[in-house]
Scaffold this motif. Structure first.
Motif, mmCIF file in Angstrom:
data_model
loop_
_atom_site.group_PDB
_atom_site.id
_atom_site.type_symbol
_atom_site.label_atom_id
_atom_site.label_comp_id
_atom_site.label_asym_id
_atom_site.label_seq_id
_atom_site.Cartn_x
_atom_site.Cartn_y
_atom_site.Cartn_z
ATOM 1 N N ASN A 192 52.082 42.197 24.626
ATOM 2 C CA ASN A 192 50.750 42.495 25.141
ATOM 3 C C ASN A 192 50.045 41.284 25.752
ATOM 4 O O ASN A 192 48.858 41.354 26.045
ATOM 5 N N ALA A 193 50.772 40.172 25.928
ATOM 6 C CA ALA A 193 50.146 39.001 26.543
ATOM 7 C C ALA A 193 49.945 39.234 28.029
ATOM 8 O O ALA A 193 49.148 38.541 28.665
ATOM 9 N N PRO A 247 51.239 47.803 22.493
ATOM 10 C CA PRO A 247 52.170 46.684 22.306
ATOM 11 C C PRO A 247 53.620 47.150 22.253
ATOM 12 O O PRO A 247 53.918 48.215 21.736
ATOM 13 N N ASP A 287 51.036 33.262 26.865
ATOM 14 C CA ASP A 287 50.212 33.566 25.698
ATOM 15 C C ASP A 287 48.957 34.289 26.159
ATOM 16 O O ASP A 287 48.703 34.407 27.355
ATOM 17 N N ASP A 288 48.180 34.749 25.184
ATOM 18 C CA ASP A 288 47.008 35.568 25.477
ATOM 19 C C ASP A 288 45.754 34.819 25.007
ATOM 20 O O ASP A 288 45.608 34.532 23.813
ATOM 21 N N THR A 290 42.866 35.861 24.653
ATOM 22 C CA THR A 290 41.955 36.644 23.812
ATOM 23 C C THR A 290 42.498 36.802 22.382
ATOM 24 O O THR A 290 41.853 37.397 21.540
ATOM 25 N N SER A 291 43.727 36.287 22.161
ATOM 26 C CA SER A 291 44.285 36.323 20.790
ATOM 27 C C SER A 291 44.036 34.983 20.122
ATOM 28 O O SER A 291 43.746 33.998 20.801
ATOM 29 N N PRO A 292 44.194 34.904 18.809
ATOM 30 C CA PRO A 292 44.047 33.616 18.139
ATOM 31 C C PRO A 292 45.019 32.606 18.734
ATOM 32 O O PRO A 292 46.122 32.981 19.128
ATOM 33 N N SER A 318 37.672 33.902 26.162
ATOM 34 C CA SER A 318 38.769 33.420 25.317
ATOM 35 C C SER A 318 38.407 33.549 23.844
ATOM 36 O O SER A 318 37.228 33.507 23.481
ATOM 37 N N HIS A 319 39.427 33.672 23.032
ATOM 38 C CA HIS A 319 39.246 33.638 21.595
ATOM 39 C C HIS A 319 38.677 32.259 21.249
ATOM 40 O O HIS A 319 39.097 31.254 21.841
ATOM 41 N N TRP A 321 40.383 28.508 21.611
ATOM 42 C CA TRP A 321 41.756 28.673 22.087
ATOM 43 C C TRP A 321 42.282 27.366 22.652
ATOM 44 O O TRP A 321 41.628 26.669 23.410
#
Ligand code: GDP
Length: 449
Positions: free
Chosen positions: A225-226, A247, A304-305, A307-309, A333-334, A337
């Motif tokens: 899901n990245a 995902p 990488d994403d 919005t993810s940790p 952004s998370h 990040w």
């Protein structure tokens, strides 16, 4: 394996819609086939176009009005009697004509069989035959340039030059063994050692032909899901990969050629690598394949994403292969990040909006330049895996011959090593052993080539 003494027929133009279609017939029965199938007011003569009727040999049914050009051996592409029959391209016409040819005694050609015969009959050498096929498929200027230099005989020339030196050394060795002639052992030793150095140098300075023609492999990897599929599609400008908000959708690998900055890449989108607990068998298999692919790929874009940790560690990819990017720069952004290792460099981009994607493309191009994907300079040969293997084989045989001569003078065994080394080189140009390699090379050509 097929025989080369029968007569083959095939469609040589692409199948499908078009005004005209070209059928090719080659082999000893070509004249007889034309006599049975072709009715024209003027007799068939070599290299003269004749307009007439193509008929079925048994029923006499007229199949089409056709133009026939006959080439008499050895002055033809295959070196055999050969006819080119131009008919109208309707599928019923083409099928009817091929059927009539086979009913009259021809056999449908195997893929690449016309070119195989050309090589078997000495009309083309093997490296030239491959160049013809490469030209038909060249996608970059570098690939085109390489194929043209090959067609001009560059590789054959170098290999044959080396071969002549080995043959000369062997002739001296044979003269000493068979006719007890006085020969200068130092001379044989020196030319064997020089030939070995040339063989090794050819291999060491060569580039990989498959990479040039098929592209540098670039694997897209990263957590599920990245946005890997989205990036894949953005780069290719088409909806090749299936993008979904769920995902783990991309479980199998998609591959597509991608051209940037004059370089050809083979881009592949695999399964999410950092995914854990993939329960389904299909998903697990997808992850296993993606891992194997990371190993094989020349370059890896790790996505990488934002919005993810943030990731706890750098991507599990060798630094020299890695291009690291963080996607979804269009969203917030998370918090905090950034990779744990603050010195690690990564690109920010948005596969959705396209922001930052050119920076990624330039990174790919500059890596390709470093990886030797650039247009080979004059004098740098590109070698296929088979050619490289045979050159290495020759080099090793020459080294053994050199050691034997040095230790024991000229003996049977050293002469045999020289013979085998020359034989390995003869296989590169296809002077011997082309029966064995039909499957490896010609079967990949299209039918009618
Ligand atoms: P994959 O599993 O890594 O192949 O991810 P996908 O390409 O299927 O994308 C997963 C989801 O993220 C989809 O809903 C995409 O539309 C979305 N997505 C991908 N890239 C971006 C981006 O740059 N920005 C935003 N906002 N969404 C994105």
């Amino acid at each position: 394996m097929f025989r080369a003494d029968d007569t083959i027929a095939a469609l040589a133009s692409p199948p499908g819609r078009g005004a005209l279609a070209l059928l090719r017939v080659s082999g000893p029965a070509t004249r007889d086939l034309l006599a049975a199938l072709f009715r024209a007011p003027a007799a068939v003569e070599p290299r003269r176009a004749r307009l007439g009727e193509l008929v079925h040999p048994h029923s006499g049914e007229v199949l089409d009005r056709a133009v026939v050009v006959f080439y008499e051996e050895p002055h033809s592409y295959t070196g055999e009697d050969l006819a080119e029959i131009t008919v109208h391209a309707g599928p019923a016409v083409v099928e009817g004509a091929l059927e009539a040819l086979c009913d009259a005694g021809a056999r449908p050609a195997e893929p690449g069989e016309f070119t195989w015969r050309a090589v078997a009959n000495g009309k083309l050498d093997l490296t030239e035959a491959q160049a013809v096929a490469d030209l038909a498929e060249a996608r970059t200027a570098a690939a085109r340039g390489e194929a043209l230099r090959r067609l001009g005989g560059e590789l054959s020339h170098r290999v044959n030059g080396l071969r002549e030196r080995i043959v000369a050394a062997r002739a001296l060795a044979e003269a000493s063994l068979e006719f007890q002639r006085e020969v200068d052992v130092e001379e044989v030793l020196a030319s064997t050692a020089a030939a070995e150095r040339s063989a090794r140098k050819l291999v060491a300075s060569s580039r990989d032909r498959e990479t040039l023609h098929r592209g540098l492999t670039v694997a897209l990897a990263g957590p599920r899901n990245a946005g890997k599929s989205t990036l894949f599609n953005r780069l290719l400008g088409e909806d090749r990969a299936i993008v979904t908000p769920h995902p783990g959708t991309t479980t199998d690998r998609l591959e597509a050629p991608y051209l940037a900055g004059g370089f050809l890449f083979r881009l592949s989108d695999g399964a999410g690598l950092t995914a854990r607990g993939g329960r389904g068998a299909v998903e697990r298999e997808g992850i296993r394949r993606a891992r194997a692919y990371l190993e094989e790929a020349a370059l890896v874009i790790w996505l990488d994403d934002l919005t993810s940790p943030p990731p706890a560690e750098a991507p599990p990819v060798a630094p020299e292969k890695l291009i690291w990017a963080a996607n979804k720069a269009d969203l917030a952004s998370h918090a905090g990040w950034g990779p744990a290792d603050k010195s690690a460099r990564f690109l920010r981009l948005s596969a959705l909006t396209g922001e930052g994607v050119e920076v990624l493309t330039s990174a790919l191009v500059s890596r390709a330049r470093k990886a030797g994907g650039a247009a080979p300079e004059e004098g740098t040969l590109t070698l296929s895996a088979r050619e490289r293997r045979l050159l290495e084989e020759a080099g090793e045989g020459l080294a053994r011959a050199r050691d034997l001569i040095r230790a024991r003078g000229i003996e049977e065994l050293a002469a045999e090593e020289l013979r085998l080394a020359a034989e390995a080189l003869a296989k590169i140009v296809g002077e011997i052993g082309i029966e064995e390699i039909y499957g490896e090379i010609f079967s990949r050509f299209c039918i009618g080539k």
